[in-house]
Design a protein around this motif. Structure first.
Motif, PDB file in Angstrom:
ATOM      1  N   MET A   1      34.921  -7.256  -6.850  1.00 53.11           N
ATOM      2  CA  MET A   1      34.875  -7.098  -8.307  1.00 53.11           C
ATOM      3  C   MET A   1      33.571  -6.414  -8.739  1.00 53.11           C
ATOM      4  O   MET A   1      33.573  -5.540  -9.608  1.00 53.11           O
ATOM      5  N   ARG A   2      32.455  -6.816  -8.117  1.00 52.99           N
ATOM      6  CA  ARG A   2      31.154  -6.212  -8.449  1.00 52.99           C
ATOM      7  C   ARG A   2      31.160  -4.716  -8.123  1.00 52.99           C
ATOM      8  O   ARG A   2      30.684  -3.891  -8.903  1.00 52.99           O
ATOM      9  N   THR A   3      31.736  -4.395  -6.966  1.00 48.15           N
ATOM     10  CA  THR A   3      31.796  -2.993  -6.549  1.00 48.15           C
ATOM     11  C   THR A   3      32.626  -2.166  -7.519  1.00 48.15           C
ATOM     12  O   THR A   3      32.240  -1.067  -7.923  1.00 48.15           O
ATOM     13  N   MET A   4      33.773  -2.718  -7.895  1.00 41.86           N
ATOM     14  CA  MET A   4      34.659  -1.994  -8.822  1.00 41.86           C
ATOM     15  C   MET A   4      33.980  -1.807 -10.179  1.00 41.86           C
ATOM     16  O   MET A   4      34.131  -0.775 -10.828  1.00 41.86           O
ATOM     17  N   GLN A   5      33.211  -2.830 -10.592  1.00 43.95           N
ATOM     18  CA  GLN A   5      32.494  -2.742 -11.870  1.00 43.95           C
ATOM     19  C   GLN A   5      31.451  -1.621 -11.807  1.00 43.95           C
ATOM     20  O   GLN A   5      31.304  -0.831 -12.743  1.00 43.95           O
ATOM     21  N   ALA A   6      30.735  -1.580 -10.667  1.00 46.57           N
ATOM     22  CA  ALA A   6      29.708  -0.537 -10.484  1.00 46.57           C
ATOM     23  C   ALA A   6      30.322   0.852 -10.454  1.00 46.57           C
ATOM     24  O   ALA A   6      29.656   1.836 -10.777  1.00 46.57           O
ATOM     25  N   ARG A   7      31.585   0.937 -10.056  1.00 49.29           N
ATOM     26  CA  ARG A   7      32.243   2.246  -9.989  1.00 49.29           C
ATOM     27  C   ARG A   7      32.884   2.642 -11.310  1.00 49.29           C
ATOM     28  O   ARG A   7      33.612   3.630 -11.378  1.00 49.29           O
ATOM     29  N   GLY A   8      32.636   1.835 -12.349  1.00 46.08           N
ATOM     30  CA  GLY A   8      33.048   2.230 -13.686  1.00 46.08           C
ATOM     31  C   GLY A   8      34.421   1.770 -14.114  1.00 46.08           C
ATOM     32  O   GLY A   8      34.992   2.303 -15.071  1.00 46.08           O
ATOM     33  N   MET A   9      34.988   0.772 -13.443  1.00 46.38           N
ATOM     34  CA  MET A   9      36.302   0.272 -13.867  1.00 46.38           C
ATOM     35  C   MET A   9      36.148  -0.503 -15.183  1.00 46.38           C
ATOM     36  O   MET A   9      35.176  -1.260 -15.338  1.00 46.38           O
ATOM     37  N   SER A  10      37.064  -0.307 -16.100  1.00 50.02           N
ATOM     38  CA  SER A  10      36.940  -0.944 -17.424  1.00 50.02           C
ATOM     39  C   SER A  10      37.133  -2.459 -17.308  1.00 50.02           C
ATOM     40  O   SER A  10      37.724  -2.956 -16.349  1.00 50.02           O
TER      41      SER A  10
ATOM     42  N   GLN B   1      40.753  -3.544 -16.989  1.00 50.40           N
ATOM     43  CA  GLN B   1      41.291  -3.342 -15.630  1.00 50.40           C
ATOM     44  C   GLN B   1      40.718  -4.380 -14.659  1.00 50.40           C
ATOM     45  O   GLN B   1      41.426  -4.899 -13.799  1.00 50.40           O
ATOM     46  N   LEU B   2      39.409  -4.691 -14.842  1.00 54.27           N
ATOM     47  CA  LEU B   2      38.776  -5.688 -13.968  1.00 54.27           C
ATOM     48  C   LEU B   2      39.444  -7.054 -14.135  1.00 54.27           C
ATOM     49  O   LEU B   2      39.697  -7.764 -13.164  1.00 54.27           O
ATOM     50  N   GLN B   3      39.726  -7.410 -15.403  1.00 56.53           N
ATOM     51  CA  GLN B   3      40.356  -8.705 -15.672  1.00 56.53           C
ATOM     52  C   GLN B   3      41.750  -8.765 -15.020  1.00 56.53           C
ATOM     53  O   GLN B   3      42.131  -9.760 -14.405  1.00 56.53           O
ATOM     54  N   LYS B   4      42.476  -7.652 -15.178  1.00 60.52           N
ATOM     55  CA  LYS B   4      43.823  -7.583 -14.601  1.00 60.52           C
ATOM     56  C   LYS B   4      43.766  -7.730 -13.085  1.00 60.52           C
ATOM     57  O   LYS B   4      44.547  -8.449 -12.459  1.00 60.52           O
ATOM     58  N   MET B   5      42.777  -7.039 -12.501  1.00 66.13           N
ATOM     59  CA  MET B   5      42.606  -7.081 -11.046  1.00 66.13           C
ATOM     60  C   MET B   5      42.238  -8.492 -10.585  1.00 66.13           C
ATOM     61  O   MET B   5      42.764  -9.005  -9.590  1.00 66.13           O
ATOM     62  N   SER B   6      41.342  -9.130 -11.327  1.00 66.52           N
ATOM     63  CA  SER B   6      40.921 -10.491 -10.988  1.00 66.52           C
ATOM     64  C   SER B   6      42.109 -11.457 -11.041  1.00 66.52           C
ATOM     65  O   SER B   6      42.285 -12.299 -10.150  1.00 66.52           O
ATOM     66  N   ASP B   7      42.927 -11.308 -12.077  1.00 70.90           N
ATOM     67  CA  ASP B   7      44.118 -12.177 -12.204  1.00 70.90           C
ATOM     68  C   ASP B   7      45.046 -11.995 -11.007  1.00 70.90           C
ATOM     69  O   ASP B   7      45.569 -12.963 -10.460  1.00 70.90           O
ATOM     70  N   MET B   8      45.236 -10.734 -10.636  1.00 72.81           N
ATOM     71  CA  MET B   8      46.134 -10.454  -9.502  1.00 72.81           C
ATOM     72  C   MET B   8      45.594 -11.058  -8.208  1.00 72.81           C
ATOM     73  O   MET B   8      46.331 -11.618  -7.413  1.00 72.81           O
ATOM     74  N   MET B   9      44.279 -10.922  -8.010  1.00 74.74           N
ATOM     75  CA  MET B   9      43.673 -11.432  -6.774  1.00 74.74           C
ATOM     76  C   MET B   9      43.791 -12.950  -6.679  1.00 74.74           C
ATOM     77  O   MET B   9      44.107 -13.485  -5.621  1.00 74.74           O
ATOM     78  N   HIS B  10      43.537 -13.625  -7.790  1.00 75.67           N
ATOM     79  CA  HIS B  10      43.553 -15.087  -7.750  1.00 75.67           C
ATOM     80  C   HIS B  10      44.966 -15.672  -7.806  1.00 75.67           C
ATOM     81  O   HIS B  10      45.157 -16.846  -7.484  1.00 75.67           O
ATOM     82  N   SER B  11      45.929 -14.842  -8.238  1.00 73.08           N
ATOM     83  CA  SER B  11      47.294 -15.370  -8.314  1.00 73.08           C
ATOM     84  C   SER B  11      47.962 -15.421  -6.939  1.00 73.08           C
ATOM     85  O   SER B  11      49.015 -16.024  -6.780  1.00 73.08           O
ATOM     86  N   GLY B  12      47.331 -14.818  -5.938  1.00 71.13           N
ATOM     87  CA  GLY B  12      47.923 -14.837  -4.589  1.00 71.13           C
ATOM     88  C   GLY B  12      49.185 -13.999  -4.561  1.00 71.13           C
ATOM     89  O   GLY B  12      50.294 -14.503  -4.413  1.00 71.13           O
ATOM     90  N   SER B  13      48.986 -12.699  -4.716  1.00 70.25           N
ATOM     91  CA  SER B  13      50.126 -11.778  -4.784  1.00 70.25           C
ATOM     92  C   SER B  13      51.019 -11.882  -3.547  1.00 70.25           C
ATOM     93  O   SER B  13      50.532 -11.893  -2.420  1.00 70.25           O
TER      94      SER B  13
END
Lengths: 185, 167
Positions: free
Chosen positions: A126-135, A138-150
């Motif tokens: 998440m930190r890396t994606m934030q540093a690369r300029g992800m909004s 999008q970060l929140q969506k990504m975090s939800d997906m990661m923790h939901s155990g896709s």
């Protein structure tokens, strides 16, 4: 003229398969975990040349050469030449075992040794994606997906073993062509 | 005059080769499509990390964003070099057996090509790490293509053509 009897039909290839699988499975696991801890302990940066890149470059397709090693060992220890199909079979079996061993070690054994490893990796990503300029959205969506155990993760692991098997099958075939006694002329 | 047994055996061997070829072609096609990543199937940048395509290739490729191409704004599942390798493997598997009857260099030559393409990639990676030059996605793609074509040339080059100069 009677056809030559090929020794590769009778000699067992399992010792070669297991040897190559264990070597490449352990190396793949060590590189993956090593790169993971490097990611966890490093600050997000835009520099492309760093130790993580080096590990990535080594890992990139490295594990595909288990099939070639198994065929090389088989031709060195047991037979003089290996037909293409036998090389493919040796590579295929090697790839399946490498994939399963690597997955087992990194997803079953390692979380028992370091239970917080997965969470640390997610945070670092998440930190890396934030540093690369992800909004933020999008970060929140990504975090939800990661923790939901896709469920796709499980499919990904299964496909990963298939790809391991396929790539090692190809390198096993290449090994059969490269290490068998030269029949040209 | 060839015996019936020999004719049947040759026909059976031919069918085995065709099935082997179709099998290799099917798998190379599938792997290449998966390597193109979730962008091909309507994925979003946010879903890239949790996509099964990324997970599938994670132990095989560095997947560094700046080293990768994108489809529909979504990073591919593999870097540009691996895209070249899988793409060339697929395309080479498709064309090399078909052109082998017209043009097929010796196995020794194809082996040298494979080793040369590997050496080029190693030099490229080491040169970048040493700061001698900076490679681009295009240069990575080209070196990947050379390796993929070399592998396909060895594996599928003479599946259907056995010449005096090749096994």
């Amino acid at each position: 003229m009677e056809p030559e009897i090929n020794d590769s039909n009778t000699s067992s290839y399992w010792s070669s398969v297991i040897l190559a699988s264990v070597i490449f499975g352990l190396i793949s696991f060590a590189l993956t975990i090593g790169a993971g801890y490097y990611t966890i302990n490093s600050e997000p940066t835009n520099t492309t040349i760093n130790p993580s890149t080096i590990v990535g470059a080594i890992t990139c397709l490295f594990t595909a050469f288990g099939g070639m090693l198994a065929v090389w060992h088989y031709t060195r220890e047991k037979v003089d030449s290996v037909v293409l199909g036998k090389g493919a079979l040796i590579g295929l079996l090697t790839g399946i075992i490498i994939g399963l061993l690597s997955l087992f070690l990194s997803n079953v054994i390692w979380p028992l040794i370091d239970p917080s490893y997965t969470d640390k990796i997610i945070d670092a990503t998440m930190r890396t994606m934030q540093a690369r300029g992800m909004s933020q959205e999008q970060l929140q969506k990504m975090s939800d997906m990661m923790h939901s155990g896709s469920p796709w993760r499980s499919i990904g692991y299964a496909v990963n073993v298939v790809i391991f098997a396929f790539l090692n099958m190809i390198t096993g075939m290449v090994g059969a062509r490269m290490f068998s006694e030269n029949k040209e002329q | 005059m060839p015996s019936i047994t020999r004719v049947l055996h040759q026909r059976e061997s031919g069918l085995d080769l065709i099935w082997a070829y179709l099998g290799i072609l099917g798998v190379t096609t599938g792997v290449f499509i998966i390597a193109l990543g979730p962008g091909l199937f309507g994925g979003t940048p946010a879903s890239w990390y949790t996509s099964w395509q990324r997970v599938a290739f994670a132990p095989l490729c560095d997947q560094i964003p700046s080293h990768s191409f994108s489809i529909n704004g979504v990073q591919m599942a593999v870097c540009s070099r691996c895209t070249g390798i899988y793409g060339a493997l697929w395309f080479g598997t498709m064309i090399f057996p078909l052109i082998a009857s017209k043009f097929l260099p010796s196995l020794a030559f194809r082996r040298r090509m494979l080793v040369a393409s590997m050496v080029i990639i190693i030099i490229d990676v080491l040169g970048c790490l040493a700061g001698l030059w900076t490679d681009t996605n295009i240069s990575r793609l080209i070196t990947g293509l050379s390796l993929g074509f070399s592998i396909a040339w060895i594996v599928a080059g003479n599946l259907f053509v056995a010449t005096k100069r090749s096994i």
